[in-house]
Design a protein around this motif. Structure first.
Motif, PDB file in Angstrom:
ATOM      1  N   GLY A  13      -7.567  19.749   3.615  1.00  0.00           N
ATOM      2  CA  GLY A  13      -8.912  19.247   3.845  1.00  0.00           C
ATOM      3  C   GLY A  13      -9.009  17.736   3.802  1.00  0.00           C
ATOM      4  O   GLY A  13     -10.017  17.175   3.357  1.00  0.00           O
ATOM      5  N   ILE A  14      -7.982  17.053   4.291  1.00  0.00           N
ATOM      6  CA  ILE A  14      -7.944  15.591   4.279  1.00  0.00           C
ATOM      7  C   ILE A  14      -8.646  15.061   5.527  1.00  0.00           C
ATOM      8  O   ILE A  14      -8.307  15.462   6.642  1.00  0.00           O
ATOM      9  N   PRO A  15      -9.603  14.153   5.371  1.00  0.00           N
ATOM     10  CA  PRO A  15     -10.237  13.561   6.564  1.00  0.00           C
ATOM     11  C   PRO A  15      -9.229  12.772   7.399  1.00  0.00           C
ATOM     12  O   PRO A  15      -8.336  12.118   6.854  1.00  0.00           O
ATOM     13  N   VAL A  16      -9.392  12.846   8.701  1.00  0.00           N
ATOM     14  CA  VAL A  16      -8.496  12.102   9.603  1.00  0.00           C
ATOM     15  C   VAL A  16      -9.100  10.722   9.824  1.00  0.00           C
ATOM     16  O   VAL A  16      -9.828  10.475  10.788  1.00  0.00           O
ATOM     17  N   ASP A  17      -8.812   9.816   8.904  1.00  0.00           N
ATOM     18  CA  ASP A  17      -9.300   8.447   9.022  1.00  0.00           C
ATOM     19  C   ASP A  17      -8.338   7.509   8.303  1.00  0.00           C
ATOM     20  O   ASP A  17      -7.397   7.953   7.637  1.00  0.00           O
ATOM     21  N   ARG A  18      -8.604   6.202   8.414  1.00  0.00           N
ATOM     22  CA  ARG A  18      -7.683   5.209   7.880  1.00  0.00           C
ATOM     23  C   ARG A  18      -7.794   5.040   6.366  1.00  0.00           C
ATOM     24  O   ARG A  18      -6.990   4.340   5.765  1.00  0.00           O
ATOM     25  N   LYS A  19      -8.765   5.663   5.762  1.00  0.00           N
ATOM     26  CA  LYS A  19      -8.822   5.656   4.305  1.00  0.00           C
ATOM     27  C   LYS A  19      -7.833   6.656   3.730  1.00  0.00           C
ATOM     28  O   LYS A  19      -7.279   6.443   2.631  1.00  0.00           O
ATOM     29  N   HIS A  20      -7.624   7.736   4.442  1.00  0.00           N
ATOM     30  CA  HIS A  20      -6.799   8.826   3.931  1.00  0.00           C
ATOM     31  C   HIS A  20      -5.422   8.915   4.585  1.00  0.00           C
ATOM     32  O   HIS A  20      -4.525   9.570   4.042  1.00  0.00           O
ATOM     33  N   ILE A  21      -5.260   8.293   5.743  1.00  0.00           N
ATOM     34  CA  ILE A  21      -3.948   8.207   6.396  1.00  0.00           C
ATOM     35  C   ILE A  21      -3.584   6.729   6.406  1.00  0.00           C
ATOM     36  O   ILE A  21      -4.191   5.944   7.147  1.00  0.00           O
ATOM     37  N   ILE A  22      -2.646   6.344   5.567  1.00  0.00           N
ATOM     38  CA  ILE A  22      -2.389   4.923   5.328  1.00  0.00           C
ATOM     39  C   ILE A  22      -0.926   4.575   5.553  1.00  0.00           C
ATOM     40  O   ILE A  22      -0.056   5.454   5.596  1.00  0.00           O
ATOM     41  N   GLY A  23      -0.669   3.286   5.692  1.00  0.00           N
ATOM     42  CA  GLY A  23       0.692   2.797   5.753  1.00  0.00           C
ATOM     43  C   GLY A  23       1.220   2.496   4.368  1.00  0.00           C
ATOM     44  O   GLY A  23       0.455   2.246   3.431  1.00  0.00           O
ATOM     45  N   HIS A  24       2.534   2.501   4.246  1.00  0.00           N
ATOM     46  CA  HIS A  24       3.157   2.169   2.957  1.00  0.00           C
ATOM     47  C   HIS A  24       2.705   0.798   2.470  1.00  0.00           C
ATOM     48  O   HIS A  24       2.507   0.584   1.271  1.00  0.00           O
ATOM     49  N   VAL A  25       2.504  -0.124   3.392  1.00  0.00           N
ATOM     50  CA  VAL A  25       2.067  -1.475   3.043  1.00  0.00           C
ATOM     51  C   VAL A  25       0.724  -1.477   2.310  1.00  0.00           C
ATOM     52  O   VAL A  25       0.416  -2.418   1.560  1.00  0.00           O
ATOM     53  N   GLU A  26      -0.070  -0.430   2.495  1.00  0.00           N
ATOM     54  CA  GLU A  26      -1.399  -0.365   1.899  1.00  0.00           C
ATOM     55  C   GLU A  26      -1.426   0.251   0.502  1.00  0.00           C
ATOM     56  O   GLU A  26      -2.477   0.293  -0.140  1.00  0.00           O
ATOM     57  N   VAL A  27      -0.284   0.709   0.026  1.00  0.00           N
ATOM     58  CA  VAL A  27      -0.220   1.255  -1.330  1.00  0.00           C
ATOM     59  C   VAL A  27      -0.310   0.107  -2.324  1.00  0.00           C
ATOM     60  O   VAL A  27       0.411  -0.890  -2.206  1.00  0.00           O
ATOM     61  N   GLU A  28      -1.191   0.240  -3.283  1.00  0.00           N
ATOM     62  CA  GLU A  28      -1.413  -0.832  -4.260  1.00  0.00           C
ATOM     63  C   GLU A  28      -0.123  -1.187  -4.995  1.00  0.00           C
ATOM     64  O   GLU A  28       0.587  -0.312  -5.501  1.00  0.00           O
ATOM     65  N   GLY A  29       0.188  -2.489  -5.027  1.00  0.00           N
ATOM     66  CA  GLY A  29       1.345  -2.970  -5.761  1.00  0.00           C
ATOM     67  C   GLY A  29       2.658  -2.923  -5.014  1.00  0.00           C
ATOM     68  O   GLY A  29       3.687  -3.358  -5.538  1.00  0.00           O
ATOM     69  N   THR A  30       2.657  -2.427  -3.785  1.00  0.00           N
ATOM     70  CA  THR A  30       3.914  -2.304  -3.058  1.00  0.00           C
ATOM     71  C   THR A  30       4.408  -3.656  -2.549  1.00  0.00           C
ATOM     72  O   THR A  30       3.616  -4.577  -2.317  1.00  0.00           O
ATOM     73  N   ASP A  31       5.726  -3.769  -2.362  1.00  0.00           N
ATOM     74  CA  ASP A  31       6.300  -4.948  -1.726  1.00  0.00           C
ATOM     75  C   ASP A  31       6.852  -4.596  -0.341  1.00  0.00           C
ATOM     76  O   ASP A  31       7.571  -5.370   0.270  1.00  0.00           O
ATOM     77  N   HIS A  32       6.479  -3.407   0.155  1.00  0.00           N
ATOM     78  CA  HIS A  32       6.925  -2.956   1.474  1.00  0.00           C
ATOM     79  C   HIS A  32       5.919  -3.377   2.548  1.00  0.00           C
ATOM     80  O   HIS A  32       4.732  -3.524   2.264  1.00  0.00           O
TER      81      HIS A  32
ATOM     82  N   ASP B  69       6.095  -1.756   5.808  1.00  0.00           N
ATOM     83  CA  ASP B  69       6.039  -0.706   6.827  1.00  0.00           C
ATOM     84  C   ASP B  69       4.704   0.043   6.789  1.00  0.00           C
ATOM     85  O   ASP B  69       4.057   0.102   5.750  1.00  0.00           O
ATOM     86  N   PRO B  70       4.261   0.562   7.919  1.00  0.00           N
ATOM     87  CA  PRO B  70       4.988   0.714   9.177  1.00  0.00           C
ATOM     88  C   PRO B  70       4.997  -0.533  10.067  1.00  0.00           C
ATOM     89  O   PRO B  70       5.539  -0.485  11.162  1.00  0.00           O
ATOM     90  N   GLY B  71       4.394  -1.618   9.621  1.00  0.00           N
ATOM     91  CA  GLY B  71       4.474  -2.873  10.350  1.00  0.00           C
ATOM     92  C   GLY B  71       3.419  -3.051  11.430  1.00  0.00           C
ATOM     93  O   GLY B  71       2.668  -2.127  11.758  1.00  0.00           O
ATOM     94  N   PRO B  72       3.396  -4.243  12.038  1.00  0.00           N
ATOM     95  CA  PRO B  72       2.336  -4.583  12.996  1.00  0.00           C
ATOM     96  C   PRO B  72       2.433  -3.845  14.326  1.00  0.00           C
ATOM     97  O   PRO B  72       1.464  -3.829  15.085  1.00  0.00           O
ATOM     98  N   HIS B  73       3.580  -3.247  14.620  1.00  0.00           N
ATOM     99  CA  HIS B  73       3.750  -2.573  15.911  1.00  0.00           C
ATOM    100  C   HIS B  73       3.416  -1.082  15.859  1.00  0.00           C
ATOM    101  O   HIS B  73       3.456  -0.419  16.891  1.00  0.00           O
ATOM    102  N   TRP B  74       3.147  -0.582  14.666  1.00  0.00           N
ATOM    103  CA  TRP B  74       2.678   0.812  14.583  1.00  0.00           C
ATOM    104  C   TRP B  74       1.249   0.840  15.100  1.00  0.00           C
ATOM    105  O   TRP B  74       0.367   0.175  14.573  1.00  0.00           O
ATOM    106  N   ASP B  75       1.008   1.628  16.148  1.00  0.00           N
ATOM    107  CA  ASP B  75      -0.263   1.607  16.859  1.00  0.00           C
ATOM    108  C   ASP B  75      -1.242   2.622  16.268  1.00  0.00           C
ATOM    109  O   ASP B  75      -1.318   3.779  16.694  1.00  0.00           O
TER     110      ASP B  75
END
Length: 219
Positions: free
Chosen positions: A176-195, A197-203
């Motif tokens: 029951g996960i909404p299909v939006d950018r709040k719930h489907i995120i890139g690794h770069v958006e995880v709090e505290g990460t130094d990663h 990915d998926p980078g600027p070319h992920w569309d």
């Protein structure tokens, strides 16, 4: 890729102990109760029956990650699943499988998607994969690794986007996960990460409509 930090909600840090005996003892008791609540399924006769190599995503190929790279759980009964985290491996499909099978690596994702659209499942969705570099995010998410490099847009092929979108749509439908950018995120958006990915070319403007279309077919 990312490991599981020990400073999350599942442990008591040194700073907490130093802040005061009474508060620390109360905090420890609360954390212990929380862990017991989540571990009810480990009691004799209550653990969910498992089948070796069973798949959560139809069409995937089972390739087991090393046991050191994930934690046994019974999600979503003990941890709510409400995020999908998109990764890029900085290497090939074969490289991702190889490192996730290495117990010394300390990290693995639930799935790996290749440029040709093939999908490997390496960890069951009910278990906690060490993929996001943050304990809380690991517990609440499913991690999907993608073959390629963040600075090579040509690596993100139509076959990869389609296969990944179908995979994510199925995950969203199951929990029951909404299909939006709040719930489907890139690794770069995880709090505290130094990663990064998926980078600027992920569309994302291409990916989200594909996920929504695939999700609609599952309704």
């Amino acid at each position: 890729m990312g490991s599981e930090k020990t400073g999350g909600r599942g442990g008591v840090g040194r700073r907490t102990v130093l802040l005061g005996g009474g508060a620390a003892l109360v905090g420890t008791a609360v954390l212990a109760r929380d862990e017991l609540r989540r571990a009810w399924w480990r009691l004799p006769g209550t653990e969910r029956k498992r089948v070796q190599g069973e798949l959560d995503h139809k069409g995937a190929v089972w390739t087991a990650a090393a046991r050191a790279n994930w934690r046994r759980a019974d999600r979503p009964d003990d941890y709510v699943i409400d995020r999908v985290v998109i990764h890029v491996v900085q290497g090939s499909y074969a490289t991702a499988l190889k490192v996730f099978k290495n117990p010394g690596h300390g990290a693995a994702a639930h799935y790996v998607v290749g440029k040709d659209g093939r999908v490997a499942q390496m960890i069951r969705e009910l278990d906690v994969a060490f993929h996001a570099g943050d304990r809380s995010m690991n517990e609440r998410s499913v991690g999907i690794e993608h073959e390629g490099f963040v600075d090579r847009p040509q690596d993100f092929t139509p076959a990869m986007y389609a296969a990944s979108a179908a995979l994510t749509a199925g995950i969203c439908a199951r929990y029951g996960i909404p299909v939006d950018r709040k719930h489907i995120i890139g690794h770069v958006e995880v709090e505290g990460t130094d990663h990064t990915d998926p980078g600027p070319h992920w569309d994302w403007d291409r990916y989200l409509p594909l996920v929504r279309a695939a999700r609609a077919k599952l309704s």
